[in-house]
Design an enzyme around this catalytic site. Structure first.
Site, PDB file in Angstrom:
ATOM      1  N   LYS A   1      -3.197  -7.417   6.543  1.00 14.09           N
ATOM      2  CA  LYS A   1      -2.553  -7.073   8.029  1.00 14.09           C
ATOM      3  C   LYS A   1      -3.384  -6.410   9.070  1.00 14.09           C
ATOM      4  O   LYS A   1      -3.273  -7.105  10.343  1.00 14.09           O
ATOM      5  CB  LYS A   1      -1.375  -5.925   7.805  1.00 14.09           C
ATOM      6  CG  LYS A   1      -0.492  -6.219   6.779  1.00 14.09           C
ATOM      7  CD  LYS A   1       0.556  -5.017   6.430  1.00 14.09           C
ATOM      8  CE  LYS A   1      -0.033  -3.714   5.784  1.00 14.09           C
ATOM      9  NZ  LYS A   1      -0.689  -4.028   4.421  1.00 14.09           N
TER      10      LYS A   1
ATOM     11  N   ARG B   1       8.283   0.843   6.448  1.00 14.53           N
ATOM     12  CA  ARG B   1       7.949   0.782   5.375  1.00 14.53           C
ATOM     13  C   ARG B   1       9.029   0.809   4.374  1.00 14.53           C
ATOM     14  O   ARG B   1       8.967   0.855   2.973  1.00 14.53           O
ATOM     15  CB  ARG B   1       6.931   1.693   4.731  1.00 14.53           C
ATOM     16  CG  ARG B   1       5.579   1.808   5.327  1.00 14.53           C
ATOM     17  CD  ARG B   1       4.085   1.636   4.729  1.00 14.53           C
ATOM     18  NE  ARG B   1       3.082   1.376   5.566  1.00 14.53           N
ATOM     19  CZ  ARG B   1       2.074   1.025   5.376  1.00 14.53           C
ATOM     20  NH1 ARG B   1       1.762   1.013   3.922  1.00 14.53           N
ATOM     21  NH2 ARG B   1       1.228   0.708   6.010  1.00 14.53           N
TER      22      ARG B   1
ATOM     23  N   ARG C   1     -13.117  -3.992  -0.774  1.00 21.43           N
ATOM     24  CA  ARG C   1     -12.998  -3.643   0.575  1.00 21.43           C
ATOM     25  C   ARG C   1     -13.869  -2.358   0.688  1.00 21.43           C
ATOM     26  O   ARG C   1     -13.936  -1.390   0.167  1.00 21.43           O
ATOM     27  CB  ARG C   1     -11.611  -3.369   1.169  1.00 21.43           C
ATOM     28  CG  ARG C   1     -11.483  -2.800   2.533  1.00 21.43           C
ATOM     29  CD  ARG C   1     -10.374  -2.569   3.214  1.00 21.43           C
ATOM     30  NE  ARG C   1      -9.654  -1.599   2.429  1.00 21.43           N
ATOM     31  CZ  ARG C   1      -8.259  -1.395   2.750  1.00 21.43           C
ATOM     32  NH1 ARG C   1      -7.646  -2.209   3.510  1.00 21.43           N
ATOM     33  NH2 ARG C   1      -7.395  -0.441   2.018  1.00 21.43           N
TER      34      ARG C   1
ATOM     35  N   ARG D   1     -12.520   3.066   1.126  1.00 13.51           N
ATOM     36  CA  ARG D   1     -11.460   3.960   1.415  1.00 13.51           C
ATOM     37  C   ARG D   1     -10.887   4.958   0.172  1.00 13.51           C
ATOM     38  O   ARG D   1     -10.640   4.423  -0.695  1.00 13.51           O
ATOM     39  CB  ARG D   1     -10.033   3.180   1.956  1.00 13.51           C
ATOM     40  CG  ARG D   1      -9.940   3.469   3.390  1.00 13.51           C
ATOM     41  CD  ARG D   1      -9.099   2.375   3.960  1.00 13.51           C
ATOM     42  NE  ARG D   1      -7.591   2.479   3.400  1.00 13.51           N
ATOM     43  CZ  ARG D   1      -6.735   1.636   4.076  1.00 13.51           C
ATOM     44  NH1 ARG D   1      -6.632   0.885   4.851  1.00 13.51           N
ATOM     45  NH2 ARG D   1      -5.403   1.806   3.381  1.00 13.51           N
TER      46      ARG D   1
ATOM     47  N   ARG E   1      -0.151   1.962  -4.847  1.00 12.77           N
ATOM     48  CA  ARG E   1       0.404   1.589  -3.505  1.00 12.77           C
ATOM     49  C   ARG E   1       1.256   0.122  -3.859  1.00 12.77           C
ATOM     50  O   ARG E   1       2.238  -0.191  -3.048  1.00 12.77           O
ATOM     51  CB  ARG E   1      -0.667   1.271  -2.784  1.00 12.77           C
ATOM     52  CG  ARG E   1      -1.270   2.613  -2.351  1.00 12.77           C
ATOM     53  CD  ARG E   1      -2.683   2.487  -1.784  1.00 12.77           C
ATOM     54  NE  ARG E   1      -2.918   1.592  -0.783  1.00 12.77           N
ATOM     55  CZ  ARG E   1      -4.198   0.828  -0.313  1.00 12.77           C
ATOM     56  NH1 ARG E   1      -5.116   1.045  -1.255  1.00 12.77           N
ATOM     57  NH2 ARG E   1      -4.309   0.344   0.652  1.00 12.77           N
TER      58      ARG E   1
HETATM   59  P1  AP5 Z   1      -7.080  -5.629   5.406  1.00 16.46           P
HETATM   60  O1  AP5 Z   1      -6.911  -6.270   6.623  1.00 16.46           O
HETATM   61  O2  AP5 Z   1      -7.682  -4.173   5.510  1.00 16.46           O
HETATM   62  O3  AP5 Z   1      -5.543  -5.233   4.543  1.00 16.46           O
HETATM   63  P2  AP5 Z   1      -4.197  -4.679   5.075  1.00 16.46           P
HETATM   64  O4  AP5 Z   1      -2.926  -5.409   4.670  1.00 16.46           O
HETATM   65  O5  AP5 Z   1      -4.413  -3.891   6.324  1.00 16.46           O
HETATM   66  O6  AP5 Z   1      -4.445  -3.664   3.925  1.00 16.46           O
HETATM   67  P3  AP5 Z   1      -4.137  -1.874   3.840  1.00 16.46           P
HETATM   68  O7  AP5 Z   1      -4.938  -1.407   2.570  1.00 16.46           O
HETATM   69  O8  AP5 Z   1      -4.616  -1.425   5.165  1.00 16.46           O
HETATM   70  O9  AP5 Z   1      -2.902  -1.924   3.719  1.00 16.46           O
HETATM   71  P4  AP5 Z   1      -1.783  -0.605   3.556  1.00 16.46           P
HETATM   72  O10 AP5 Z   1      -0.620  -1.110   3.802  1.00 16.46           O
HETATM   73  O11 AP5 Z   1      -1.893  -0.311   1.959  1.00 16.46           O
HETATM   74  O12 AP5 Z   1      -2.593   0.651   3.996  1.00 16.46           O
HETATM   75  P5  AP5 Z   1      -2.233   1.174   5.652  1.00 16.46           P
HETATM   76  O13 AP5 Z   1      -3.733   1.548   6.126  1.00 16.46           O
HETATM   77  O14 AP5 Z   1      -1.338   0.421   6.515  1.00 16.46           O
HETATM   78  O15 AP5 Z   1      -7.805  -6.560   4.246  1.00 16.46           O
HETATM   79  C1  AP5 Z   1      -8.176  -5.919   3.092  1.00 16.46           C
HETATM   80  C2  AP5 Z   1      -9.165  -6.691   2.486  1.00 16.46           C
HETATM   81  O16 AP5 Z   1      -9.228  -7.998   2.406  1.00 16.46           O
HETATM   82  C3  AP5 Z   1     -10.490  -6.399   3.435  1.00 16.46           C
HETATM   83  O17 AP5 Z   1     -11.842  -6.192   2.734  1.00 16.46           O
HETATM   84  C4  AP5 Z   1     -10.562  -7.856   4.229  1.00 16.46           C
HETATM   85  O18 AP5 Z   1     -11.988  -7.982   4.613  1.00 16.46           O
HETATM   86  C5  AP5 Z   1     -10.248  -8.630   3.326  1.00 16.46           C
HETATM   87  N1  AP5 Z   1      -9.498  -9.789   4.044  1.00 16.46           N
HETATM   88  C6  AP5 Z   1      -8.521  -9.610   4.887  1.00 16.46           C
HETATM   89  N2  AP5 Z   1      -7.901 -10.812   5.123  1.00 16.46           N
HETATM   90  C7  AP5 Z   1      -8.631 -11.716   4.338  1.00 16.46           C
HETATM   91  C8  AP5 Z   1      -8.479 -13.175   3.846  1.00 16.46           C
HETATM   92  N3  AP5 Z   1      -7.735 -13.959   4.775  1.00 16.46           N
HETATM   93  N4  AP5 Z   1      -9.297 -13.693   2.999  1.00 16.46           N
HETATM   94  C9  AP5 Z   1     -10.073 -13.028   2.108  1.00 16.46           C
HETATM   95  N5  AP5 Z   1     -10.013 -11.757   2.590  1.00 16.46           N
HETATM   96  C10 AP5 Z   1      -9.405 -11.005   3.348  1.00 16.46           C
HETATM   97  O19 AP5 Z   1      -1.649   2.578   5.148  1.00 16.46           O
HETATM   98  C11 AP5 Z   1      -2.373   3.391   4.227  1.00 16.46           C
HETATM   99  C12 AP5 Z   1      -1.220   4.568   3.897  1.00 16.46           C
HETATM  100  O20 AP5 Z   1      -0.815   5.318   5.039  1.00 16.46           O
HETATM  101  C13 AP5 Z   1      -0.299   4.220   3.058  1.00 16.46           C
HETATM  102  O21 AP5 Z   1      -0.201   3.717   1.905  1.00 16.46           O
HETATM  103  C14 AP5 Z   1       0.859   5.390   3.298  1.00 16.46           C
HETATM  104  O22 AP5 Z   1       0.426   6.340   2.465  1.00 16.46           O
HETATM  105  C15 AP5 Z   1       0.669   5.742   4.857  1.00 16.46           C
HETATM  106  N6  AP5 Z   1       1.485   5.215   5.837  1.00 16.46           N
HETATM  107  C16 AP5 Z   1       1.232   4.004   6.752  1.00 16.46           C
HETATM  108  N7  AP5 Z   1       2.284   3.495   7.281  1.00 16.46           N
HETATM  109  C17 AP5 Z   1       3.323   4.547   6.712  1.00 16.46           C
HETATM  110  C18 AP5 Z   1       4.577   4.474   7.077  1.00 16.46           C
HETATM  111  N8  AP5 Z   1       5.306   3.634   7.935  1.00 16.46           N
HETATM  112  N9  AP5 Z   1       5.229   5.443   6.727  1.00 16.46           N
HETATM  113  C19 AP5 Z   1       4.941   6.220   5.786  1.00 16.46           C
HETATM  114  N10 AP5 Z   1       3.626   6.400   5.430  1.00 16.46           N
HETATM  115  C20 AP5 Z   1       2.743   5.193   5.871  1.00 16.46           C
HETATM  116 MG    MG Z   2      -4.673  -2.232   7.014  1.00 20.23          MG
END
Ligand code: AP5
Ligand code: MG
Length: 221
Positions: A19, A94, A133, A166, A177
């Protein structure tokens, strides 16, 4: 994409689906404010703010911040989007309760949704990506890379940066997750399909290929 203004988009998908990688690429070509809820919560934790203290343990365990807090924060974040900019919410909503609360806010702001991108990858691929990552920190603006990407690691070292994982990318937290995504977030697919807003997107392939696919999809919505 509406002809007369930039798009209003959501981006949902499992942890590790790419994402934030995709958001950065889309923002490079479109007038979009990216609101990445997870990154903004991590910023609160890094600053040691009261909000950060209240949510740190939950995030480290792979659990959501409370809906009531997310509602307050999202109100402020949406209100700060500059006039003339579209938006893309990376990782919000979410669950169905957050989707309902968001619909009310957007209605009040008169900023209707144009589409909900669903970035889909297999659990195996998401797990592979998250296990590998790392964030390059301490050498200018932080950037995300995968440990299989030797050139990106080299770039980090040349800048004098260091590779950091992370706290929620520990194997047992990744599994949690993904479990929470299936339980809490997957029901949003039906929610937005019923509103004819869901835009499924294959998240496999290179980041450039995924971004190109996303642009084509956005142009049709
Ligand atoms: P990356 O782009 O970092 O993936 P991502 O989908 O952004 O993964 P996240 O871990 O950030 O998602 P998440 O939803 O768990 O965490 P978030 O920070 O939003 O890519 C991942 C890896 O793959 C990287 O190494 C990248 O280089 C590689 N990659 C990317 N694209 C690729 C491709 N096409 N091919 C190969 N490799 C690739 O949220 C974190 C926490 O915050 C949640 O767990 C929750 O506790 C809290 N939170 C966030 N939003 C809310 C909400 N709305 N309500 C309540 N709690 C919330
Ligand atoms: Mg992310």
């Amino acid at each position: 994409m509406p002809a007369n203004r930039p798009p209003h988009l959501l981006l949902i998908g499992p942890p590790g689906s790419g994402k934030s990688t995709l958001s950065a690429r889309l923002a490079a070509g479109l007038p979009l404010t990216i609101i990445a809820s997870g990154q903004r919560l991590r910023d609160e934790i890094a600053q040691g703010s009261p909000i950060g203290h209240a949510i740190a343990a939950r995030l480290a365990a792979g659990h959501f911040a409370p809906d009531s807090l997310m509602e307050q924060l999202m109100q402020n974040w949406l209100a700060a989007i500059p006039t003339g900019q579209g938006f893309l919410l990376d990782g919000f909503p979410r669950n169905v309760a957050q989707a309902v609360m968001l619909a009310g806010m957007l209605n009040q702001l008169d900023r209707p949704l144009d589409g909900v991108l669903l970035l889909d990858v297999s659990a195996v691929e998401a797990t592979r990506r998250l296990n590998g990552r790392r964030i390059c920190e301490g050498g200018g603006a932080p950037f995300t890379l995968h440990i299989d990407d030797a050139a990106a690691q080299q770039r980090c070292h040349e800048r004098g940066g260091r590779l950091v994982a992370r706290p929620d990318d520990r194997p047992e937290v990744i599994a949690e997750r993904l479990r929470v995504y299936e339980q809490e977030t997957r029901p949003l697919l039906d929610h937005y399909t019923a509103q004819s807003l869901l835009l499924p997107l294959d998240g496999h392939g290179t980041p450039a290929a995924v971004a190109e696919r996303a642009l084509t999809t956005i142009q049709k919505c």
